[in-house]
Scaffold this motif. Sequence first.
Motif, PDB file in Angstrom:
ATOM      1  N   GLU B 192      54.419  59.343 -10.628  1.00 39.14           N
ATOM      2  CA  GLU B 192      54.276  60.394 -10.058  1.00 39.14           C
ATOM      3  C   GLU B 192      53.149  60.801  -9.363  1.00 39.14           C
ATOM      4  O   GLU B 192      52.319  61.741  -9.703  1.00 39.14           O
ATOM      5  CB  GLU B 192      54.259  61.177 -11.472  1.00 39.14           C
ATOM      6  CG  GLU B 192      55.196  60.789 -12.576  1.00 39.14           C
ATOM      7  CD  GLU B 192      55.690  61.916 -13.430  1.00 39.14           C
ATOM      8  OE1 GLU B 192      55.025  62.952 -13.530  1.00 39.14           O
ATOM      9  OE2 GLU B 192      56.908  61.601 -13.946  1.00 39.14           O
ATOM     10  N   PHE B 193      53.098  59.907  -8.482  1.00 39.21           N
ATOM     11  CA  PHE B 193      51.848  60.123  -7.465  1.00 39.21           C
ATOM     12  C   PHE B 193      52.073  61.359  -6.756  1.00 39.21           C
ATOM     13  O   PHE B 193      50.979  62.006  -6.260  1.00 39.21           O
ATOM     14  CB  PHE B 193      51.591  58.780  -6.631  1.00 39.21           C
ATOM     15  CG  PHE B 193      51.679  57.508  -7.369  1.00 39.21           C
ATOM     16  CD1 PHE B 193      50.884  57.625  -8.403  1.00 39.21           C
ATOM     17  CD2 PHE B 193      51.559  56.352  -6.749  1.00 39.21           C
ATOM     18  CE1 PHE B 193      50.526  56.564  -9.324  1.00 39.21           C
ATOM     19  CE2 PHE B 193      51.269  55.124  -7.297  1.00 39.21           C
ATOM     20  CZ  PHE B 193      50.776  55.366  -8.456  1.00 39.21           C
ATOM     21  N   GLU B 194      53.091  61.794  -6.415  1.00 36.40           N
ATOM     22  CA  GLU B 194      53.324  62.776  -5.507  1.00 36.40           C
ATOM     23  C   GLU B 194      52.824  64.226  -6.192  1.00 36.40           C
ATOM     24  O   GLU B 194      52.329  65.184  -5.476  1.00 36.40           O
ATOM     25  CB  GLU B 194      55.032  63.203  -5.419  1.00 36.40           C
ATOM     26  CG  GLU B 194      55.492  61.991  -4.370  1.00 36.40           C
ATOM     27  CD  GLU B 194      56.144  61.025  -5.386  1.00 36.40           C
ATOM     28  OE1 GLU B 194      55.817  61.126  -6.787  1.00 36.40           O
ATOM     29  OE2 GLU B 194      56.830  60.231  -5.071  1.00 36.40           O
ATOM     30  N   LEU B 195      52.734  64.400  -7.586  1.00 37.14           N
ATOM     31  CA  LEU B 195      52.253  65.485  -8.253  1.00 37.14           C
ATOM     32  C   LEU B 195      50.847  65.577  -8.326  1.00 37.14           C
ATOM     33  O   LEU B 195      50.226  66.532  -8.683  1.00 37.14           O
ATOM     34  CB  LEU B 195      52.686  65.457  -9.600  1.00 37.14           C
ATOM     35  CG  LEU B 195      54.448  65.272  -9.811  1.00 37.14           C
ATOM     36  CD1 LEU B 195      54.867  65.568 -11.294  1.00 37.14           C
ATOM     37  CD2 LEU B 195      55.142  66.517  -9.243  1.00 37.14           C
ATOM     38  N   ILE B 196      50.130  64.260  -7.989  1.00 30.72           N
ATOM     39  CA  ILE B 196      48.642  64.457  -8.088  1.00 30.72           C
ATOM     40  C   ILE B 196      47.797  65.072  -7.345  1.00 30.72           C
ATOM     41  O   ILE B 196      47.763  64.532  -6.242  1.00 30.72           O
ATOM     42  CB  ILE B 196      48.354  62.894  -8.395  1.00 30.72           C
ATOM     43  CG1 ILE B 196      49.156  61.982  -9.577  1.00 30.72           C
ATOM     44  CG2 ILE B 196      46.825  62.940  -8.859  1.00 30.72           C
ATOM     45  CD1 ILE B 196      48.841  62.667 -10.638  1.00 30.72           C
ATOM     46  N   LYS B 197      47.047  66.015  -7.416  1.00 30.39           N
ATOM     47  CA  LYS B 197      46.248  66.652  -6.434  1.00 30.39           C
ATOM     48  C   LYS B 197      44.702  66.252  -6.360  1.00 30.39           C
ATOM     49  O   LYS B 197      44.223  65.798  -5.430  1.00 30.39           O
ATOM     50  CB  LYS B 197      46.063  68.262  -7.010  1.00 30.39           C
ATOM     51  CG  LYS B 197      47.549  68.923  -6.539  1.00 30.39           C
ATOM     52  CD  LYS B 197      47.309  70.258  -5.399  1.00 30.39           C
ATOM     53  CE  LYS B 197      48.740  70.073  -4.945  1.00 30.39           C
ATOM     54  NZ  LYS B 197      49.655  70.662  -5.903  1.00 30.39           N
ATOM     55  N   ASP B 198      44.261  66.061  -7.822  1.00 25.45           N
ATOM     56  CA  ASP B 198      43.077  65.600  -7.838  1.00 25.45           C
ATOM     57  C   ASP B 198      42.892  64.676  -8.981  1.00 25.45           C
ATOM     58  O   ASP B 198      43.832  64.993 -10.190  1.00 25.45           O
ATOM     59  CB  ASP B 198      42.038  66.771  -7.903  1.00 25.45           C
ATOM     60  CG  ASP B 198      40.657  66.162  -7.912  1.00 25.45           C
ATOM     61  OD1 ASP B 198      40.411  64.989  -7.487  1.00 25.45           O
ATOM     62  OD2 ASP B 198      39.609  67.159  -7.894  1.00 25.45           O
ATOM     63  N   ILE B 199      41.986  63.865  -9.433  1.00 21.39           N
ATOM     64  CA  ILE B 199      41.704  62.851 -10.414  1.00 21.39           C
ATOM     65  C   ILE B 199      40.349  63.346 -10.751  1.00 21.39           C
ATOM     66  O   ILE B 199      39.271  62.912  -9.847  1.00 21.39           O
ATOM     67  CB  ILE B 199      41.995  61.488 -10.179  1.00 21.39           C
ATOM     68  CG1 ILE B 199      43.565  61.178  -9.900  1.00 21.39           C
ATOM     69  CG2 ILE B 199      41.634  60.757 -11.366  1.00 21.39           C
ATOM     70  CD1 ILE B 199      44.091  60.013  -9.485  1.00 21.39           C
ATOM     71  N   ASN B 200      40.001  63.604 -11.794  1.00 20.30           N
ATOM     72  CA  ASN B 200      38.667  63.704 -12.388  1.00 20.30           C
ATOM     73  C   ASN B 200      37.954  62.442 -13.018  1.00 20.30           C
ATOM     74  O   ASN B 200      38.414  62.029 -13.868  1.00 20.30           O
ATOM     75  CB  ASN B 200      38.594  64.785 -13.404  1.00 20.30           C
ATOM     76  CG  ASN B 200      37.155  64.955 -13.897  1.00 20.30           C
ATOM     77  OD1 ASN B 200      36.227  64.654 -13.196  1.00 20.30           O
ATOM     78  ND2 ASN B 200      37.030  65.920 -14.960  1.00 20.30           N
ATOM     79  N   VAL B 201      37.586  61.533 -11.867  1.00 27.17           N
ATOM     80  CA  VAL B 201      36.935  60.483 -12.398  1.00 27.17           C
ATOM     81  C   VAL B 201      35.774  60.394 -13.102  1.00 27.17           C
ATOM     82  O   VAL B 201      35.087  59.332 -13.442  1.00 27.17           O
ATOM     83  CB  VAL B 201      36.870  59.365 -10.999  1.00 27.17           C
ATOM     84  CG1 VAL B 201      38.404  58.891 -10.668  1.00 27.17           C
ATOM     85  CG2 VAL B 201      36.215  60.053  -9.907  1.00 27.17           C
ATOM     86  N   CYS B 202      34.973  61.494 -12.926  1.00 28.71           N
ATOM     87  CA  CYS B 202      33.671  61.729 -13.470  1.00 28.71           C
ATOM     88  C   CYS B 202      33.646  62.328 -14.726  1.00 28.71           C
ATOM     89  O   CYS B 202      32.700  63.172 -15.006  1.00 28.71           O
ATOM     90  CB  CYS B 202      32.767  62.417 -12.298  1.00 28.71           C
ATOM     91  SG  CYS B 202      31.291  61.448 -12.002  1.00 28.71           S
ATOM     92  N   LYS B 203      34.429  61.953 -15.782  1.00 29.24           N
ATOM     93  CA  LYS B 203      34.723  62.725 -16.880  1.00 29.24           C
ATOM     94  C   LYS B 203      33.816  62.041 -17.987  1.00 29.24           C
ATOM     95  O   LYS B 203      33.764  60.917 -18.233  1.00 29.24           O
ATOM     96  CB  LYS B 203      36.030  62.561 -17.456  1.00 29.24           C
ATOM     97  CG  LYS B 203      36.528  63.766 -18.215  1.00 29.24           C
ATOM     98  CD  LYS B 203      37.830  63.769 -18.609  1.00 29.24           C
ATOM     99  CE  LYS B 203      39.077  63.021 -18.068  1.00 29.24           C
ATOM    100  NZ  LYS B 203      40.109  62.879 -18.657  1.00 29.24           N
ATOM    101  N   PRO B 204      32.535  62.917 -18.421  1.00 30.57           N
ATOM    102  CA  PRO B 204      31.658  62.317 -19.381  1.00 30.57           C
ATOM    103  C   PRO B 204      32.492  61.989 -20.549  1.00 30.57           C
ATOM    104  O   PRO B 204      33.093  63.029 -21.129  1.00 30.57           O
ATOM    105  CB  PRO B 204      30.386  63.247 -19.181  1.00 30.57           C
ATOM    106  CG  PRO B 204      31.178  64.496 -18.925  1.00 30.57           C
ATOM    107  CD  PRO B 204      32.165  64.385 -18.174  1.00 30.57           C
ATOM    108  N   MET B 205      31.918  61.030 -21.337  1.00 30.55           N
ATOM    109  CA  MET B 205      32.409  60.792 -22.827  1.00 30.55           C
ATOM    110  C   MET B 205      31.696  61.683 -23.631  1.00 30.55           C
ATOM    111  O   MET B 205      30.562  62.093 -23.263  1.00 30.55           O
ATOM    112  CB  MET B 205      32.252  59.399 -23.272  1.00 30.55           C
ATOM    113  CG  MET B 205      32.680  58.413 -22.384  1.00 30.55           C
ATOM    114  SD  MET B 205      34.224  57.846 -22.531  1.00 30.55           S
ATOM    115  CE  MET B 205      34.213  56.887 -24.165  1.00 30.55           C
TER     116      MET B 205
END
Lengths: 423, 373
Positions: B192-205
């Motif tokens: 479902e790459f078409e739906l992806i606007k942004d990915i939060n890669v910097c999510k703190p644990m």
Amino acid sequence: MVMSEREVSINVPVELPTEVKSLFLPIPKNMVEEVYRSDEYLVLIGPAHPGSGHMRIILRLKGDYIVEAIPDPGYVHRAVEKLAETRLFVHNIPLVERPTIAESSIMDHGYVRAIEELGQLDVPPRAQYLRVIMDELSRIGDHLYDTGILAVFLGHSTGYMWGFGLREFIVDALARMTGARITVSFVIPSGVRWDVHPDTLRYIYNMTFFIEKKIDELGTIFTKNPVTVSRMKSVGVLTKDECIRFGAVGPFLRACGVEYDNRKVRPYAVYDQLEWEVPVADEGDAYSRFLVRVEEIRQSLNIIRQAVKNIPEGPVIGSKLMARVPPKERERVAKDIRNYLFRLLIGLTLPEGEATTLTEAARGTLLYSLVSDGKSNVPYRLRMITPSWYNLRPFMESLKGYRLMDLPAIYGSWGYFPPEADR
Amino acid sequence: MGDTGVNTLKITLKSIGIDIKLLPDSWASWGTKFSIWPAHLVTACCGVEFAHTSAPGYDAERWGFLPIFGPRQTNAIVIEGTVTRKMAKVVKVAYEQMPYPKFVIAMGSCAMEGGVFWNSYHVVRVSDIVPVDAWVMGCPPTPEAVIRAIRMVQDKIEGKEVKPNIRPSQFDLTKLKPDKPQRPPNPPHRIEFELIKDINVCKPMPNVKWELGQKLVDGFKSTLGNGVKNAVVRNVNDLCITLDSAGRLREAVESAFKLGFDHVKSINVIDLINAGVFRMEYVLGSYMNKELMPVLLTIYFDVPRDEAKVPSIIDLYPGADYQERELYDLFGVWFEGNPWMGSNFLLDPDTPVKYPLRKEYRIPSLKGVVVER
């Protein structure tokens, strides 16, 4: 006799050979012209050469001293990073081990750890010990492979026979554990595929003593052979500072005097519970790069013995995965995931985010960055940087200033494996 | 090409038009049979098992099979695994240099149909390049399988019927014919790459306490000022800094270099096609500073996809040079200051697609494959 030197200029019109166009030289055309008109040579090593896999090195020689070395990699570029975006997380395990099948277990381990970190999956201790045993077996196998290839480079075919003859025992141990000689695909998210029988572990324990004895004998035949020493000593030297600047990794970095091993610095699995040392050399030449790896074989044998002695009883599949197995089957599946592997893992969707894992592969740091979008059950992006790709730049730098006849010794000492570098 | 076998063991003097036989046929085929020395052309990873074939464990020299370095003195060539576009030219040249009679053994699933790499943009089939005499299946094939292929080639030289010397058990499949036509199950892929606007890669644990990390983060925030969009401790030994533009990269990298981060672990591009940006990712590490050794410093920033220009960092970190060249090949990100930009490094010049790792280029996936039965 004293000769007087005198500059003579000969004005002969020189034209470039027409073949230059058809050679697909990946270097600027004016450099070819410049070399051709000056008192230098352009020598192409490869792409077909008797080493491990294929890579072209374009050498600029002055006399027979290497002035500049330009690599032309990509002969084994098979687009692992792109293909990973079309496959399920669990389907990627056989894919990521193809670049370095001689150490497939380590490649799986790094990738699976990225999945476990992102999905917060747990791994039982028995599976961790089995992973360590397999990783160290692969490491020994890979170092023996490199020893064999180095011997081919030096024209020492007895060394090749010894390296690959000893590797046969490692391959046999892997086949007994997993059923596959080379490409094991044994490490899965949250554990390993099945439990290993105590008899097999006992076989591996006994085998380590045999290999250690044979490594000593290999020392007299190849490692300490005067021909090997004289070909490799003080050749391809990189200082500690250069090694760091150009980004060498693994045993090649440790051969320059940097004590860095991912198993010690960022411990994973159960490496922090076992006792072992990091072999380090100070010379930074081709011979020390080889010796560090021979010493690592001994340390790996030591790790395997400790792991076999200390391995605890218990399940080999983590509890989070087991919760989805029907209670009737749990006792069986905890020891052997067969029939349930795809039922449990095919729909695996990881939460949104990125996980970066560093693994110590046989030739150095192996980095995976796994990006998941939280909706798909395939990776959004998988970045995979293999040790040979890191080592390509320092390899090229170490060639400069040495003679053309030293190239095989330097090439062999870096253990450069093109399928691994190009991915 | 293709006319292999004993009939080619003769010299034709074209000028006078006579054939001179070198040896009687039976002698020639006997000699050729036990001296098929293959050219050593490791195209991919099957070379590991090929090396085992000639090693003490299996010792294929018993059948007169010993790898020789140059193709000009050989009768056979073993294609060891995947052949990429770049390698295909080399295989062709090596094959044409070989003297007659010549035989080709294609090793591994990749050489047949592509194997694991069937949908790769950089892989070709061996049968499109050279005529193949014997196929070996497996990924990788075992040394026994390679030896069986050698026996097949030897049968071909003697003029015998060429067949696999493993005979599978016979079974009448017509009895198994189902009443209804079976349909394969749907592939489980959910892309479902078409739906992806942004990915939060910097999510703190959650619940991460790490004093040194907090100190480093505060240090970066104060030196870079408003250039830092976001700076967090993602996990223990894992820092994450998001810059607001590519222009701030040099500043951030220089301050990291001063702190003791002396090498680049990774440069990465995440293609966020719907947001119209490339998210650049730099992972830095340290070898010399004991305290920083286990720390990974990750720097993120976005650049527009249509005009992806990033300052190069190879003057500070020469080790990052080849990674920058690679990402130019795969994504088309222009690293300003790197002298190699503009020419291919990894990819073949004839690759049909430019910048193959961009999301708009789709390779065939199992999701789109329809199996007919």
